[in-house]
Design an enzyme around this catalytic site. Structure first.
Site, PDB file in Angstrom:
ATOM      1  N   HIS A 348       0.831  -1.205   0.000  1.00 20.78           N
ATOM      2  CA  HIS A 348       0.000   0.000   0.000  1.00 20.78           C
ATOM      3  C   HIS A 348       0.867   1.255   0.000  1.00 20.78           C
ATOM      4  O   HIS A 348       0.714   2.142  -0.842  1.00 20.78           O
ATOM      5  CB  HIS A 348      -0.912  -0.014   1.232  1.00 20.78           C
ATOM      6  CG  HIS A 348      -1.694   1.238   1.449  1.00 20.78           C
ATOM      7  ND1 HIS A 348      -3.055   1.312   1.254  1.00 20.78           N
ATOM      8  CD2 HIS A 348      -1.325   2.479   1.871  1.00 20.78           C
ATOM      9  CE1 HIS A 348      -3.480   2.535   1.519  1.00 20.78           C
ATOM     10  NE2 HIS A 348      -2.442   3.264   1.901  1.00 20.78           N
ATOM     11  N   GLU A 349       1.766   1.335   0.968  1.00 19.03           N
ATOM     12  CA  GLU A 349       2.553   2.552   1.122  1.00 19.03           C
ATOM     13  C   GLU A 349       3.458   2.797  -0.078  1.00 19.03           C
ATOM     14  O   GLU A 349       3.584   3.918  -0.567  1.00 19.03           O
ATOM     15  CB  GLU A 349       3.384   2.487   2.404  1.00 19.03           C
ATOM     16  CG  GLU A 349       2.574   2.522   3.684  1.00 19.03           C
ATOM     17  CD  GLU A 349       1.747   3.790   3.826  1.00 19.03           C
ATOM     18  OE1 GLU A 349       2.133   4.847   3.272  1.00 19.03           O
ATOM     19  OE2 GLU A 349       0.704   3.734   4.483  1.00 19.03           O
ATOM     20  N   GLU A 372      -6.123   6.647  -2.395  1.00 20.04           N
ATOM     21  CA  GLU A 372      -6.130   5.631  -1.340  1.00 20.04           C
ATOM     22  C   GLU A 372      -6.606   4.282  -1.876  1.00 20.04           C
ATOM     23  O   GLU A 372      -6.047   3.238  -1.522  1.00 20.04           O
ATOM     24  CB  GLU A 372      -7.029   6.077  -0.183  1.00 20.04           C
ATOM     25  CG  GLU A 372      -6.341   6.972   0.819  1.00 20.04           C
ATOM     26  CD  GLU A 372      -5.187   6.268   1.507  1.00 20.04           C
ATOM     27  OE1 GLU A 372      -5.361   5.151   2.028  1.00 20.04           O
ATOM     28  OE2 GLU A 372      -4.091   6.848   1.522  1.00 20.04           O
ATOM     29  N   HIS A 432      -9.748   8.078   3.244  1.00 20.17           N
ATOM     30  CA  HIS A 432      -9.689   6.657   3.579  1.00 20.17           C
ATOM     31  C   HIS A 432     -11.073   6.017   3.547  1.00 20.17           C
ATOM     32  O   HIS A 432     -11.197   4.791   3.497  1.00 20.17           O
ATOM     33  CB  HIS A 432      -9.091   6.470   4.976  1.00 20.17           C
ATOM     34  CG  HIS A 432      -7.732   7.077   5.118  1.00 20.17           C
ATOM     35  ND1 HIS A 432      -7.559   8.382   5.521  1.00 20.17           N
ATOM     36  CD2 HIS A 432      -6.508   6.577   4.888  1.00 20.17           C
ATOM     37  CE1 HIS A 432      -6.268   8.652   5.543  1.00 20.17           C
ATOM     38  NE2 HIS A 432      -5.605   7.574   5.162  1.00 20.17           N
TER      39      HIS A 432
END
Length: 530
Positions: A348-349, A372, A432
């Protein structure tokens, strides 16, 4: 802990808009098959196409084009991505993509919100000192804060106006980089928008390691180092330095005499244990992008990132930093929350770095939700690619480090905050939670609607319009989403734009009459994006 607990962490992007250094790095990127000659010719033709079709692109006097990325398809089709400037000022929301055939003839275009980038004057009425002070006031709780105003043409809503984009940078309570970006009208002083300048992942989970695995190391005098000789990344011990002070050479490189690392325990006193998962999962993320999309590294320039573990003191976070080109992970709280180095979190990051180097989706409104969702999607796909027996692939995001899960794809609203369906208010949600629309679309297009069991996990995915959707598999949908991101999306793409981008991508890859194209369209309709 329930998935709607207030202590749930929020995974977010690793950095703001690309810096000049990033632009320089992506300028030399391109696809693995691109040759310098072919790339240069594509750029020259794209500039010419913009100039000869100025009305289409909104290109006029005082404007210039800055190359950001080039994608060359196997059939010779070319996609050249530009940022725009006006009288030397960056145009926020002015980016565009020129699509041309193998001979360089214009086929189509993708544009961010701005059409015309001209403003009446580039002389501000509001002084920089005033906007800098107001920005500091808008970022309470930031220690050692500095405020850096930059004059821009702000056109993210389609109407260009002179603005100050002021970045406040400082440190949070655990030494992590933090701050705000405040955009104000440079003529009236009106605040246009503000958003976080650093987006981090606050961990609250029980991270499980992935058992006995192989890590790629490099022999050196007296032993071995955690330097991946194939992918180029290296893993370092930050020695609990604050994230705001870290550079790529901070801390110490992990070394070992016998090439046996860590002890496999949670909350281990062996500092190499966290490094094992971080090092291996960085490699898996790199391999996923390389083997599936022929992307040669996060920025597509072949360069490996630096990975830090043991950042800060009880820093319950993970974060990607574009400026450092580093992945940073903290130690958790020392009693319940371990390091956030599980597969989908790392994927993800690091995907935020991919997004920053391509479409650079703005971290605000619907574009922020798509940013996101993109990291959730590809973080999850790294997990499916690895197919680990401990951290099994699923559609439950961050279930290992934040059990039972942080977000889920089949019905995002089960977390109590995320959106299953698009409405006009989605863009007002935290990014998010607005990401839920994109995650839900991905599940429906991949697996379909209704109740089903996938790899031992039961999912029930409703549709917003009562339709029945038949999925075509997550690998195909991920390929479509990657092409949409890297070829068709721009910084201000919203959900309607994402639908168009993904349909274009599906048509390119599988054909306009294919089951894949129909699945993409049906899934968007099923989440109320038409």
């Amino acid at each position: 802990m329930s998935p709607i607990s207030s202590s749930r962490r929020l995974l977010a992007a690793g950095a703001t808009a690309a810096t000049a250094a990033l632009l320089a790095a992506t300028f030399t990127a391109g696809t693995a098959s691109a040759t310098p000659t072919g790339r240069d010719a594509a750029i020259d033709r794209a500039r010419s196409n913009v100039a000869h079709n100025a009305g289409v692109f909104g290109y006029g006097d005082g404007q210039d084009l800055v190359v950001k990325d080039v994608v060359l398809d196997a059939d010779g089709t070319q996609h050249v991505r530009f940022d725009r400037t006006y009288l030397g000022l960056p145009v926020v929301g002015g980016d565009l993509v020129v699509h041309q055939d193998a001979r360089g003839r214009l086929k189509d275009s993708s544009r961010a919100a701005a059409h015309d980038a001209a403003v009446a004057s580039i002389v501000p009425k509001v002084p920089a000192q005033l906007t800098a002070g107001r920005a500091l006031e808008a970022a309470p709780g930031v220690a050692d804060a500095t405020s850096s105003p930059e004059l821009v043409v702000w056109a993210a809503d389609g109407t260009p106006r002179l603005a100050w984009r002021t970045t406040v940078r400082g440190t949070g309570e655990h030494g992590q980089p933090t701050g705000r970006v405040v955009v104000t009208d440079a003529r009236s002083g009106e605040q246009i928008e503000s958003y976080d300048s650093e987006h981090q992942a606050a961990g609250t989970g029980h991270s499980e390691y992935t058992g006995d695995i192989t890590v790629d190391t490099t022999p050196q005098s007296g032993g071995y180092a955690l330097i991946d000789p194939l992918r180029g990344h290296r893993t370092r011990d930050a020695r609990n330095a604050g994230a705001g002070s870290i550079t790529p050479t901070s801390g110490t490189l992990f070394t070992d005499a016998d090439n046996v690392w860590g002890d496999g325990r949670k909350f281990s006193t062996d500092r190499a244990t966290a490094a094992v998962d971080a090092h291996a999962n960085t490699a898996l993320t790199y391999d996923y992008y390389k083997n599936v999309f022929a992307r040669n590294g996060i920025r597509n320039d072949g360069k490996g990132a630096t990975v830090f573990v043991h950042v800060g003191t009880k820093w319950d976070n993970a974060q990607w930093s574009d400026t450092c080109f580093c992945m940073l992970t903290g130690d958790g709280d020392g009693s319940v929350d371990p390091e956030q180095v599980d597969l989908d979190t790392m994927g993800h990051e690091m995907t935020h770095g991919v997004t920053s180097a391509t479409a650079n989706l703005r971290y605000s409104g619907e574009s922020g939700g798509l940013n996101e969702a993109t990291s959730d999607i590809f973080g999850t796909m790294v997990e499916w690619y690895a197919d680990n027996t401990v951290d099994k692939p699923d559609y439950l995001f961050s279930d290992q480090s934040t059990p039972p899960w942080l977000r889920r794809f089949d019905k995002p609203s089960l977390d109590g905050s995320s959106a299953d369906c698009w409405t006009k208010k989605v863009g007002q949600l935290d990014v998010h939670h607005s990401s839920g629309v994109g995650n839900h679309w991905f599940f429906l297009a991949s697996e379909g609607s209704g109740t089903r069991t996938v790899k031992g996990v039961t999912y029930t995915s409703p549709t917003c319009n009562g339709s029945t959707v038949t999925g075509v598999g997550n690998q195909k949908i991920a390929r479509i989403w990657y092409r949409a991101l890297t070829v068709y999306m721009t910084s201000t793409t919203d959900y309607k734009g994402a639908r168009a981008a993904s349909l274009n991508a599906a048509g390119d890859l599988y054909g306009l009459n294919s089951p894949e194209y129909r699945a993409v369209a049906a899934a968007w309709s099923a989440v109320s994006v038409g």
